[in-house]
Motif scaffolding. Structure first.
Motif, mmCIF file in Angstrom:
data_model
loop_
_atom_site.group_PDB
_atom_site.id
_atom_site.type_symbol
_atom_site.label_atom_id
_atom_site.label_comp_id
_atom_site.label_asym_id
_atom_site.label_seq_id
_atom_site.Cartn_x
_atom_site.Cartn_y
_atom_site.Cartn_z
ATOM 1 N N PHE A 1 67.593 16.701 75.875
ATOM 2 C CA PHE A 1 68.786 17.531 76.091
ATOM 3 C C PHE A 1 68.465 18.936 76.606
ATOM 4 O O PHE A 1 69.382 19.702 76.882
ATOM 5 N N ALA A 2 67.198 19.257 76.800
ATOM 6 C CA ALA A 2 66.799 20.602 77.233
ATOM 7 C C ALA A 2 67.351 20.970 78.602
ATOM 8 O O ALA A 2 67.548 22.155 78.891
ATOM 9 N N HIS A 3 67.615 19.990 79.442
ATOM 10 C CA HIS A 3 68.060 20.278 80.801
ATOM 11 C C HIS A 3 69.563 20.107 80.988
ATOM 12 O O HIS A 3 70.049 20.193 82.114
ATOM 13 N N TYR A 4 70.285 19.877 79.901
ATOM 14 C CA TYR A 4 71.740 19.793 80.000
ATOM 15 C C TYR A 4 72.279 21.195 80.278
ATOM 16 O O TYR A 4 71.840 22.172 79.659
ATOM 17 N N PRO A 5 73.238 21.328 81.177
ATOM 18 C CA PRO A 5 73.781 22.648 81.498
ATOM 19 C C PRO A 5 74.433 23.306 80.280
ATOM 20 O O PRO A 5 75.175 22.665 79.543
ATOM 21 N N GLY A 6 74.119 24.571 80.079
ATOM 22 C CA GLY A 6 74.735 25.343 79.004
ATOM 23 C C GLY A 6 74.170 25.072 77.627
ATOM 24 O O GLY A 6 74.730 25.538 76.636
ATOM 25 N N ILE A 7 73.073 24.326 77.555
ATOM 26 C CA ILE A 7 72.495 23.972 76.254
ATOM 27 C C ILE A 7 71.056 24.465 76.167
ATOM 28 O O ILE A 7 70.263 24.249 77.077
ATOM 29 N N GLU A 8 70.745 25.119 75.068
ATOM 30 C CA GLU A 8 69.371 25.494 74.721
ATOM 31 C C GLU A 8 68.985 24.630 73.525
ATOM 32 O O GLU A 8 69.808 24.423 72.616
ATOM 33 N N THR A 9 67.774 24.112 73.504
ATOM 34 C CA THR A 9 67.362 23.215 72.432
ATOM 35 C C THR A 9 66.117 23.715 71.722
ATOM 36 O O THR A 9 65.294 24.434 72.294
ATOM 37 N N ALA A 10 65.997 23.307 70.472
ATOM 38 C CA ALA A 10 64.798 23.530 69.666
ATOM 39 C C ALA A 10 64.722 22.368 68.685
ATOM 40 O O ALA A 10 65.702 21.644 68.483
ATOM 41 N N SER A 11 63.548 22.193 68.075
ATOM 42 C CA SER A 11 63.405 21.143 67.072
ATOM 43 C C SER A 11 62.542 21.651 65.930
ATOM 44 O O SER A 11 61.743 22.574 66.100
ATOM 45 N N ALA A 12 62.729 21.013 64.780
ATOM 46 C CA ALA A 12 61.991 21.404 63.586
ATOM 47 C C ALA A 12 61.983 20.231 62.618
ATOM 48 O O ALA A 12 62.687 19.248 62.812
ATOM 49 N N GLY A 13 61.176 20.371 61.567
ATOM 50 C CA GLY A 13 61.078 19.328 60.556
ATOM 51 C C GLY A 13 61.454 19.829 59.177
ATOM 52 O O GLY A 13 61.391 21.032 58.898
ATOM 53 N N THR A 14 61.828 18.902 58.309
ATOM 54 C CA THR A 14 62.196 19.260 56.942
ATOM 55 C C THR A 14 60.999 19.306 56.007
ATOM 56 O O THR A 14 61.069 19.916 54.942
ATOM 57 N N ASP A 15 59.897 18.647 56.379
ATOM 58 C CA ASP A 15 58.708 18.656 55.529
ATOM 59 C C ASP A 15 57.969 19.981 55.692
ATOM 60 O O ASP A 15 57.741 20.428 56.826
ATOM 61 N N PRO A 16 57.589 20.604 54.586
ATOM 62 C CA PRO A 16 56.938 21.915 54.682
ATOM 63 C C PRO A 16 55.588 21.879 55.398
ATOM 64 O O PRO A 16 55.113 22.900 55.864
ATOM 65 N N THR A 17 54.969 20.713 55.500
ATOM 66 C CA THR A 17 53.659 20.620 56.144
ATOM 67 C C THR A 17 53.735 20.346 57.645
ATOM 68 O O THR A 17 52.701 20.267 58.305
ATOM 69 N N CYS A 18 54.927 20.217 58.191
ATOM 70 C CA CYS A 18 55.040 19.929 59.625
ATOM 71 C C CYS A 18 54.692 21.184 60.432
ATOM 72 O O CYS A 18 54.693 22.298 59.918
ATOM 73 N N ALA A 19 54.407 20.984 61.714
ATOM 74 C CA ALA A 19 53.987 22.095 62.572
ATOM 75 C C ALA A 19 55.081 23.143 62.751
ATOM 76 O O ALA A 19 54.794 24.328 62.827
ATOM 77 N N SER A 20 56.336 22.712 62.821
ATOM 78 C CA SER A 20 57.467 23.628 63.002
ATOM 79 C C SER A 20 58.540 23.339 61.958
ATOM 80 O O SER A 20 59.507 22.625 62.233
ATOM 81 N N PRO A 21 58.399 23.882 60.762
ATOM 82 C CA PRO A 21 59.408 23.618 59.729
ATOM 83 C C PRO A 21 60.708 24.379 59.987
ATOM 84 O O PRO A 21 60.710 25.442 60.608
ATOM 85 N N VAL A 22 61.799 23.818 59.497
ATOM 86 C CA VAL A 22 63.084 24.504 59.559
ATOM 87 C C VAL A 22 62.950 25.821 58.798
ATOM 88 O O VAL A 22 62.344 25.875 57.724
ATOM 89 N N CYS A 23 63.523 26.878 59.358
ATOM 90 C CA CYS A 23 63.474 28.192 58.706
ATOM 91 C C CYS A 23 64.814 28.893 58.926
ATOM 92 O O CYS A 23 65.602 28.504 59.787
ATOM 93 N N PRO A 24 65.085 29.927 58.154
ATOM 94 C CA PRO A 24 66.353 30.643 58.311
ATOM 95 C C PRO A 24 66.592 31.178 59.726
ATOM 96 O O PRO A 24 67.722 31.178 60.210
ATOM 97 N N ASP A 25 65.547 31.627 60.409
ATOM 98 C CA ASP A 25 65.719 32.154 61.767
ATOM 99 C C ASP A 25 66.206 31.079 62.736
ATOM 100 O O ASP A 25 67.071 31.344 63.575
ATOM 101 N N LEU A 26 65.645 29.879 62.636
ATOM 102 C CA LEU A 26 66.095 28.783 63.502
ATOM 103 C C LEU A 26 67.543 28.413 63.211
ATOM 104 O O LEU A 26 68.324 28.158 64.128
#
Length: 106
Positions: free
Chosen positions: A21-46
């Motif tokens: 979905f990164a190339h859909y017009p008008g959309i910015e995307t990011a991804s994260a994980g719920t497990d604390p050991t993942c490379a990009s965990p969900v955080c308040p800033d995201l």
């Protein structure tokens, strides 16, 4: 519109969705994980950045509510019910993501 895609490890489903979905017009995307050991965990800033949070399973929704209830206020939270059985960028996963998420991303 800023869309945050969430799965457990942020290795297969949510990074695939971010790319699809990164190339859909008008959309910015990011991804994260719920497990604390993942490379990009969900955080308040995201969560503050996201207009819509899209989880792959109901368990992810529950984890987010447990850890980030106040940051989710006013956010649209969508569950796609996509199980963790697909490799990264798998054609079937891409098709399922498009079928289930496209209506939320207009």
């Amino acid at each position: 519109m800023n869309i945050l895609f969430v799965c457990s490890q942020n290795r297969l489903r949510s990074p695939t969705a971010e790319q699809v979905f990164a190339h859909y017009p008008g959309i910015e995307t990011a991804s994260a994980g719920t497990d604390p050991t993942c490379a990009s965990p969900v955080c308040p800033d995201l969560l503050a950045w996201a207009d819509v949070v899209v989880v792959m399973e109901n368990a992810h929704r529950l984890r987010l509510h447990q850890r980030f209830r106040s940051q989710l206020k006013g956010k649209r939270l969508v569950c796609l019910d996509i199980p963790d059985v697909f490799p990264y960028m798998d054609e079937a996963l891409v098709a399922l993501l498009k079928a289930r998420a496209s209506r939320f991303l207009r």
